[in-house]
Design a protein around this motif. Structure first.
Motif, mmCIF file in Angstrom:
data_model
loop_
_atom_site.group_PDB
_atom_site.id
_atom_site.type_symbol
_atom_site.label_atom_id
_atom_site.label_comp_id
_atom_site.label_asym_id
_atom_site.label_seq_id
_atom_site.Cartn_x
_atom_site.Cartn_y
_atom_site.Cartn_z
ATOM 1 N N ILE A 22 3.182 -47.536 8.210
ATOM 2 C CA ILE A 22 3.152 -48.667 9.137
ATOM 3 C C ILE A 22 4.451 -48.716 9.948
ATOM 4 N N SER A 23 5.582 -48.418 9.295
ATOM 5 C CA SER A 23 6.860 -48.401 10.022
ATOM 6 C C SER A 23 6.804 -47.417 11.179
ATOM 7 N N LYS A 24 6.132 -46.318 10.966
ATOM 8 C CA LYS A 24 5.995 -45.297 12.011
ATOM 9 C C LYS A 24 5.139 -45.840 13.172
ATOM 10 N N ILE A 25 4.049 -46.513 12.815
ATOM 11 C CA ILE A 25 3.150 -47.040 13.853
ATOM 12 C C ILE A 25 3.868 -48.112 14.680
ATOM 13 N N LEU A 26 4.747 -48.878 14.014
ATOM 14 C CA LEU A 26 5.504 -49.906 14.731
ATOM 15 C C LEU A 26 6.835 -49.358 15.257
ATOM 16 N N ALA A 27 7.138 -48.105 14.935
ATOM 17 C CA ALA A 27 8.393 -47.457 15.330
ATOM 18 C C ALA A 27 9.621 -48.261 14.893
ATOM 19 N N ILE A 28 9.635 -48.621 13.617
ATOM 20 C CA ILE A 28 10.810 -49.282 13.039
ATOM 21 C C ILE A 28 11.924 -48.229 12.918
ATOM 22 N N HIS A 29 13.148 -48.641 13.248
ATOM 23 C CA HIS A 29 14.260 -47.681 13.208
ATOM 24 C C HIS A 29 14.449 -47.134 11.805
ATOM 25 N N GLU A 30 14.696 -45.858 11.749
ATOM 26 C CA GLU A 30 14.902 -45.158 10.481
ATOM 27 C C GLU A 30 15.869 -45.921 9.563
ATOM 28 N N GLY A 31 16.999 -46.365 10.135
ATOM 29 C CA GLY A 31 18.031 -47.024 9.342
ATOM 30 C C GLY A 31 17.620 -48.381 8.784
ATOM 31 N N ASP A 32 16.567 -48.971 9.348
ATOM 32 C CA ASP A 32 16.143 -50.306 8.908
ATOM 33 C C ASP A 32 15.010 -50.257 7.886
ATOM 34 N N ILE A 33 14.461 -49.050 7.696
ATOM 35 C CA ILE A 33 13.208 -48.962 6.937
ATOM 36 C C ILE A 33 13.344 -49.479 5.505
ATOM 37 N N ASP A 34 14.466 -49.180 4.838
ATOM 38 C CA ASP A 34 14.598 -49.607 3.448
ATOM 39 C C ASP A 34 14.597 -51.124 3.321
ATOM 40 N N GLU A 35 15.341 -51.789 4.217
ATOM 41 C CA GLU A 35 15.388 -53.237 4.170
ATOM 42 C C GLU A 35 14.018 -53.839 4.503
ATOM 43 N N PHE A 36 13.399 -53.241 5.486
ATOM 44 C CA PHE A 36 12.071 -53.638 5.922
ATOM 45 C C PHE A 36 11.074 -53.534 4.745
ATOM 46 N N CYS A 37 11.143 -52.407 4.024
ATOM 47 C CA CYS A 37 10.283 -52.206 2.849
ATOM 48 C C CYS A 37 10.529 -53.296 1.812
ATOM 49 N N GLU A 38 11.782 -53.667 1.638
ATOM 50 C CA GLU A 38 12.141 -54.660 0.639
ATOM 51 C C GLU A 38 11.483 -56.006 0.950
ATOM 52 N N TRP A 39 11.551 -56.451 2.214
ATOM 53 C CA TRP A 39 10.910 -57.721 2.589
ATOM 54 C C TRP A 39 9.416 -57.675 2.314
ATOM 55 N N VAL A 40 8.828 -56.540 2.681
ATOM 56 C CA VAL A 40 7.383 -56.418 2.500
ATOM 57 C C VAL A 40 7.029 -56.503 1.018
ATOM 58 N N LYS A 41 7.847 -55.868 0.174
ATOM 59 C CA LYS A 41 7.584 -55.913 -1.271
ATOM 60 C C LYS A 41 7.720 -57.328 -1.803
ATOM 61 N N VAL A 42 8.733 -58.056 -1.325
ATOM 62 C CA VAL A 42 8.918 -59.439 -1.774
ATOM 63 C C VAL A 42 7.689 -60.260 -1.372
ATOM 64 N N LEU A 43 7.224 -60.087 -0.142
ATOM 65 C CA LEU A 43 6.048 -60.832 0.315
ATOM 66 C C LEU A 43 4.842 -60.546 -0.563
ATOM 67 N N ALA A 44 4.735 -59.288 -0.981
ATOM 68 C CA ALA A 44 3.572 -58.897 -1.755
ATOM 69 C C ALA A 44 3.609 -59.467 -3.166
ATOM 70 N N SER A 45 4.805 -59.729 -3.698
ATOM 71 C CA SER A 45 4.859 -60.053 -5.121
ATOM 72 C C SER A 45 5.244 -61.500 -5.416
ATOM 73 N N THR A 46 5.458 -62.322 -4.384
ATOM 74 C CA THR A 46 5.966 -63.664 -4.679
ATOM 75 C C THR A 46 5.129 -64.771 -4.053
ATOM 76 N N GLN A 47 3.818 -64.538 -3.943
ATOM 77 C CA GLN A 47 2.997 -65.563 -3.297
ATOM 78 C C GLN A 47 2.897 -66.853 -4.108
ATOM 79 N N ASP A 48 3.391 -66.817 -5.345
ATOM 80 C CA ASP A 48 3.429 -68.047 -6.127
ATOM 81 C C ASP A 48 4.874 -68.546 -6.284
ATOM 82 N N GLU A 49 5.806 -68.010 -5.513
ATOM 83 C CA GLU A 49 7.202 -68.461 -5.566
ATOM 84 C C GLU A 49 7.655 -68.849 -4.161
ATOM 85 N N PRO A 50 7.400 -70.110 -3.782
ATOM 86 C CA PRO A 50 7.581 -70.542 -2.401
ATOM 87 C C PRO A 50 8.920 -70.186 -1.765
#
Lengths: 64, 398
Positions: free
Chosen positions: B153-181
Motif C-alpha cells: 500500500i505504501s508503494k501505491i500511495l508512494a510513501i517516502h522510503e524513510g517514512d515507511i517504518d513509522e507509517f507501518c507502526e501507526w497502521v499496526k496500532v490502528l489495527a490492534s487497539t480498536q478497544d483502546e480509545p
C-alpha cells in the motif's frame, strides 16, 4: 452450451475469469462478460465450475 | 491487551467481539450460534445483532437500501468523525456517494493493474524470507505477513522510503487497539495529519501514485472535496492491510500445523489457486457491520431502525447448510463461493490485490521453505475484534 453474466448481479469478484480465463473477460471495474458464443464441449465442466463459484450467482447457463 | 474483560455467560444474548475468547474460540462460538440463535444480540460496545448464517449474511449484504453502510465497524468512532466526516470511502457510504467514489479507485485494483504490482511483491517476499532463513526461524506473523501489505500500500500511495517504518507502526496500532480509545485516536490523528502533508506535497509535485491521481480527478466538474480524498486514502490503508496480513498469517499457521496439506502443495503447486480460495473461506479475516434504515427483520428476528447488525463472514463461510464439510479445510475444494470479500455493491475493492499478495506470499514461502513447523511449546492466540488472525506464528525451519 451458452452462458451469460447478469451485469446487474456481477459485482466484480472475478472468480469466473480466474477459473475460466478463456470464457470470461473482466473490465477495469471488475465487471465480467462471457466471451464465448458457444462453449466447446471440453470446456463445459470448467464453465459449470465458474457458475457455481460465483458468490453473486450472477452467471446463468442459457442452454445445454 | 491488559484491561480486564467481563466474561460472557451466553454468547447468544451478551456476546463481546473484543473478548479474547471471541478470537480464540470463534469457530465454536459460531457453530453454537448458527444452530441455537442465528441472530444473536448484545448490549456491549454500543449494542448490536450478530448474524452468523450464510443465507442471512448474504441477504443483508444484498439489501443496501435497508441496511446502510454508514457505520461498518464495532468499536471506537468518537475521534474519527471529526477527522473523517464522510467516513472511510467507499466502504462507509451508501449510493450515490459510494458509487462514484468506488468507481474512482476500482481501476487501481483491477486484475490488470494488480498483475503489474506482482513482481515487486515477489521481490519483497524473497527479501523477507532471506532474513528469516538466515535466522533459522521467525514469528511469521510479525516478521513476514505483517511486513507485506503495508509496504504494498505504501508503494501505491508512494510513501517516502524513510517514512515507511513509522507509517507501518501507526497502521499496526490502528489495527490492534480498536478497544483502546486513547491509543487509537492518537494513532489516527498522527496518520491523518501525516497524510495531509503528503496530499499537500502531491499537489505541488504530483507523481504516478494514487493520491496524485485522486487530486486530478473531478466529480460533477469539481475537484474532489478534501473529506472525500481523506476518506478514500484512509480507506485504502485501513481496509487493505490488517485483513491481508491476517490472511497470510492464518494460511501460514495452517501450513505449519497441517503437514499433509503442506506436502501436497509443495508437491503440486498447481493446487495453490484452489488452496488460496479455501484458506480465504476458512480463515476469513474480517467481519462487517450495517445499520438498519428502518424497522425490519432478519430470519424472523426483529431489527429496529438504527440498530447495528454485525455480519460474521467467517461464520457464514463455515455454515454447514451451505458448504459440505464446512468445518474442514479441503485444499482442492472445487465449489467454493465464499463471501470473504463480502457480497453486493460493497464487494471488497481490493480483492484482486489481496488474493495476489496472499498467493505470492505463500508461493514464495513454500518454494524456499517447504519444511517448517510451529516452535515447540508455544500456544498461538487469535485476535478478537472485527479482524481475526493469529497474533503470532512462531516457527522453526527444518
Amino acid at each position: 452450451m451458452r452462458i451469460s453474466v447478469d451485469p446487474d448481479k456481477c459485482t466484480g469478484h472475478s472468480r469466473c475469469s480466474a477459473i475460466a480465463p478463456t470464457l470470461f473477460d473482466t473490465d477495469d471495474y471488475g465487471l465480467s462478460t462471457a466471451v464465448a458464443d458457444d462453449i466447446p464441449s471440453e470446456m463445459e465442466a470448467v464453465a459449470r465450475r465458474a457458475v457455481l463459484n460465483c458468490p453473486e450467482q450472477a452467471i446463468s447457463i442459457l442452454d445445454d | 491487551m491488559d484491561q480486564p474483560y467481563v466474561d460472557v455467560a451466553d454468547w447468544a444474548t451478551d456476546y463481546d467481539l473484543f473478548h479474547p475468547d471471541y478470537g480464540n474460540k470463534g469457530p465454536e462460538i459460531w457453530d453454537d450460534l448458527r444452530q441455537r440463535c442465528p441472530v444473536a444480540q448484545s448490549s456491549r460496545w454500543g449494542g448490536s445483532h450478530l448474524v452468523t448464517r450464510y443465507e442471512d449474511v448474504s441477504a443483508v449484504y444484498s439489501n443496501w437500501e435497508v441496511f446502510s453502510s454508514r457505520d461498518v465497524t464495532v468499536g471506537i468512532r468518537d475521534g474519527l468523525m471529526d477527522l473523517l466526516p464522510l467516513g472511510a470511502l467507499p466502504a462507509e457510504a451508501d449510493p450515490p456517494l459510494h458509487s462514484w467514489t468506488r468507481r474512482m479507485i476500482l481501476p487501481w485494483f483491477s486484475s490488470t493493474r494488480v498483475a503489474d504490482y506482482e513482481e515487486s511483491v515477489r521481490t519483497l517476499c524473497r527479501g523477507l524470507i532471506d532474513g528469516i532463513v538466515d535466522a533459522g526461524g521467525a514469528d511469521l506473523a510479525h516478521d513476514y505477513a505483517r511486513q507485506i501489505p503495508v509496504r504494498v500500500i505504501s508503494k501505491i500511495l508512494a510513501i517516502h522510503e524513510g517514512d515507511i517504518d513509522e507509517f507501518c507502526e501507526w497502521v499496526k496500532v490502528l489495527a490492534s487497539t480498536q478497544d483502546e480509545p486513547e491509543v487509537f485516536n492518537a494513532a489516527i490523528l498522527a496518520l491523518v495529519s501525516y497524510l495531509g502533508d503528503v496530499i499537500e506535497e502531491r499537489r505541488v509535485r504530483p507523481g504516478d501514485d494514487l493520491i496524485s491521481y485522486l487530486l486530478h480527478e473531478t466529480h460533477d466538474g469539481q475537484p474532489i472535496h478534501a473529506d472525500v480524498l481523506n476518506g478514500l486514502t484512509i480507506f485504502v490503508l485501513s481496509a487493505g492491510i490488517e485483513t491481508t496480513w491476517s490472511s497470510i498469517s492464518s494460511a501460514l499457521w495452517h501450513l505449519a500445523t497441517h503437514p499433509d496439506d503442506r506436502h501436497r502443495l509443495v508437491a503440486d503447486p498447481t493446487l495453490l489457486p484452489d488452496a488460496i480460495e479455501e484458506f480465504l473461506r476458512f480463515y476469513a479475516p474480517i467481519m462487517s457491520a450495517r445499520i438498519a434504515n428502518e424497522d425490519t427483520t432478519i430470519n424472523g428476528c426483529p431489527i429496529d431502525a438504527d440498530a447495528k447488525v454485525v455480519l460474521s463472514i467467517p461464520s457464514a463461510n463455515r455454515d454447514p447448510e451451505f458448504f459440505p464439510d464446512a468445518d474442514r479445510v479441503i485444499i482442492d475444494r472445487q465449489i467454493n463461493p465464499h463471501i470473504t470479500f463480502g457480497k453486493g455493491i460493497h464487494r471488497c475493492a481490493g480483492s484482486n490485490l489481496a488474493r495476489m499478495e496472499l498467493r505470492v506470499a505463500i508461493e514464495e514461502w513454500l518454494a524456499r521453505v517447504p519444511e517448517f513447523e510451529l516452535a515447540p511449546g508455544v500456544s498461538v492466540n487469535w485476535t478478537s475484534g472485527m479482524a481475526r488472525g493469529p497474533f503470532s506464528v512462531p516457527v522453526v525451519l527444518k
